[in-house]
Design a protein around this motif. Structure first.
Motif, short mmCIF file in Angstrom:
data_model
loop_
_atom_site.label_atom_id
_atom_site.label_comp_id
_atom_site.label_asym_id
_atom_site.label_seq_id
_atom_site.Cartn_x
_atom_site.Cartn_y
_atom_site.Cartn_z
N GLU A 1 0.83 -1.21 0.00
CA GLU A 1 0.00 0.00 0.00
C GLU A 1 0.87 1.25 0.00
OE1 GLU A 1 -4.02 -1.53 2.34
OE2 GLU A 1 -2.29 -0.81 3.49
N LEU A 2 1.95 1.23 0.79
CA LEU A 2 2.85 2.38 0.81
C LEU A 2 3.49 2.60 -0.55
CD1 LEU A 2 4.70 2.12 4.24
CD2 LEU A 2 3.11 3.89 3.50
N GLU A 3 3.94 1.53 -1.19
CA GLU A 3 4.56 1.65 -2.50
C GLU A 3 3.55 2.23 -3.51
OE1 GLU A 3 7.62 1.22 -3.42
OE2 GLU A 3 8.51 0.21 -1.70
N ALA A 4 2.31 1.74 -3.43
CA ALA A 4 1.29 2.22 -4.36
C ALA A 4 1.01 3.70 -4.15
CB ALA A 4 0.00 1.41 -4.18
N LEU A 5 0.94 4.13 -2.89
CA LEU A 5 0.69 5.53 -2.60
C LEU A 5 1.82 6.42 -3.10
CD1 LEU A 5 -0.75 5.16 1.01
CD2 LEU A 5 -1.96 6.13 -0.94
N ARG B 1 3.91 10.36 -6.82
CA ARG B 1 5.07 10.76 -7.63
C ARG B 1 4.67 10.93 -9.10
NH1 ARG B 1 8.08 12.99 -3.93
NH2 ARG B 1 9.17 11.54 -2.54
N GLU B 2 3.76 10.09 -9.58
CA GLU B 2 3.29 10.22 -10.96
C GLU B 2 2.54 11.54 -11.14
OE1 GLU B 2 2.46 9.01 -15.00
OE2 GLU B 2 4.01 8.59 -13.51
N VAL B 3 1.73 11.91 -10.15
CA VAL B 3 1.03 13.19 -10.22
C VAL B 3 2.03 14.35 -10.26
CG1 VAL B 3 -0.53 14.76 -9.01
CG2 VAL B 3 -1.05 12.32 -9.10
N LEU C 1 8.47 5.11 3.57
CA LEU C 1 7.88 6.06 2.63
C LEU C 1 8.98 6.88 1.95
CD1 LEU C 1 4.96 7.08 1.82
CD2 LEU C 1 5.41 8.98 3.36
N ASP C 2 9.96 7.31 2.71
CA ASP C 2 11.05 8.12 2.15
C ASP C 2 11.95 7.32 1.22
OD1 ASP C 2 10.30 10.45 3.45
OD2 ASP C 2 11.42 9.95 5.26
N LEU D 1 9.41 1.90 -5.45
CA LEU D 1 8.75 2.39 -6.65
C LEU D 1 8.71 3.92 -6.66
CD1 LEU D 1 5.71 -0.05 -6.88
CD2 LEU D 1 7.85 -0.16 -8.15
N SER D 2 8.90 4.49 -7.83
CA SER D 2 8.79 5.93 -7.99
C SER D 2 8.43 6.21 -9.44
CB SER D 2 10.09 6.65 -7.60
OG SER D 2 9.90 8.05 -7.57
#
Length: 237
Positions: free
Chosen positions: A76-80, A85-87, A118-119, A123-124
């Motif tokens: 979930e953290l990776e997805a968030l 980051r895409e936005v 998170l930091d 994924l990014s």
């Protein structure tokens, strides 16, 4: 700006500015003096915020008393992170700043171990070829879409033909390598996709198509699906 608004913005700045955040860096962000920052830091501490640091050393927000902690699993953290980051990469400046702010709020609500993940998420999103520059104010376009207001703009198609369009805006989507507006075009009496970089001179007509956006968007998306089940974009003329 009222004092309450300033304290709220200071909390946001403490979430966003890399720690330790100096008083001057915070002052520059809020367009106030460093002396004001010192007073506001004391006020926030009095309200329950745990802020480490002192004048001359910088500050770090240790605990955000305004927000309860949240827990997410690793995926979930990776997805968030990936989504926000895409936005930041594809959105206009207003959306990019909002994504950065949302990520900072999320970090403030996570336990310390998850905030670290998170930091340093695996994924990014990085776009090495920037999207074409929008020809209209995208924040204004989004607002007109949300408020279901008919808009008018000049449009140049792929062959360079110029037309003036009056449309009901439905959604802004990323299609391949450009942002496009999905809309019901009054000129063509059909759904169309308009590239934002080919739009100019956005105006509101004063007409409203509320409350039809959700229905029209559903019909537009259905029109994007061929009989074979393959999705296709509405024609951009």
């Amino acid at each position: 700006m009222t004092r309450t608004e300033r304290l709220f913005k200071l909390m946001q700045a403490l979430r966003i500015v890399p720690p330790p955040a100096t008083a001057q860096a915070l002052a520059d962000r809020l367009d106030v003096t460093a002396r004001t920052i010192y007073r506001d830091i004391d006020a926030l501490r009095g309200l329950g915020a745990v802020i480490d640091g002192a004048a001359g050393f910088g500050y770090r927000l240790i605990e955000d008393a305004a927000l309860p902690p949240l827990n997410f699993d690793e995926d979930e953290l990776e997805a968030l992170v990936l989504g926000l980051r895409e936005v930041e990469e594809v959105g206009d400046s207003t959306l990019a700043e909002a994504a950065q702010s949302a990520l900072a709020k999320l970090r403030a609500r996570l336990p310390q171990t998850q905030a670290h993940r998170l930091d340093h998420a695996v994924l990014s999103a990085h776009r090495f070829t920037p999207l074409p520059q929008s020809g209209v104010d995208t924040a204004r376009l989004r607002r007109a879409t949300w408020e279901e207001k008919t808009i008018r703009f000049d449009y140049s198609d792929a062959e360079g033909r110029e037309t003036t369009r009056e449309v009901n805006p439905l959604s802004v989507v990323l299609m391949q390598s450009s942002l496009c507006l999905l809309a019901f075009c009054h000129l063509r009496n059909d759904f169309r996709a308009f590239r934002l970089d080919r739009m100019r001179g956005l105006d509101l007509t004063g007409a409203s198509f509320r409350p039809r956006r959700a229905t029209l968007l559903r019909d537009c998306l259905a029109a994007m699906t061929c009989d074979t089940g393959q999705e296709r974009a509405p024609q951009a003329t």
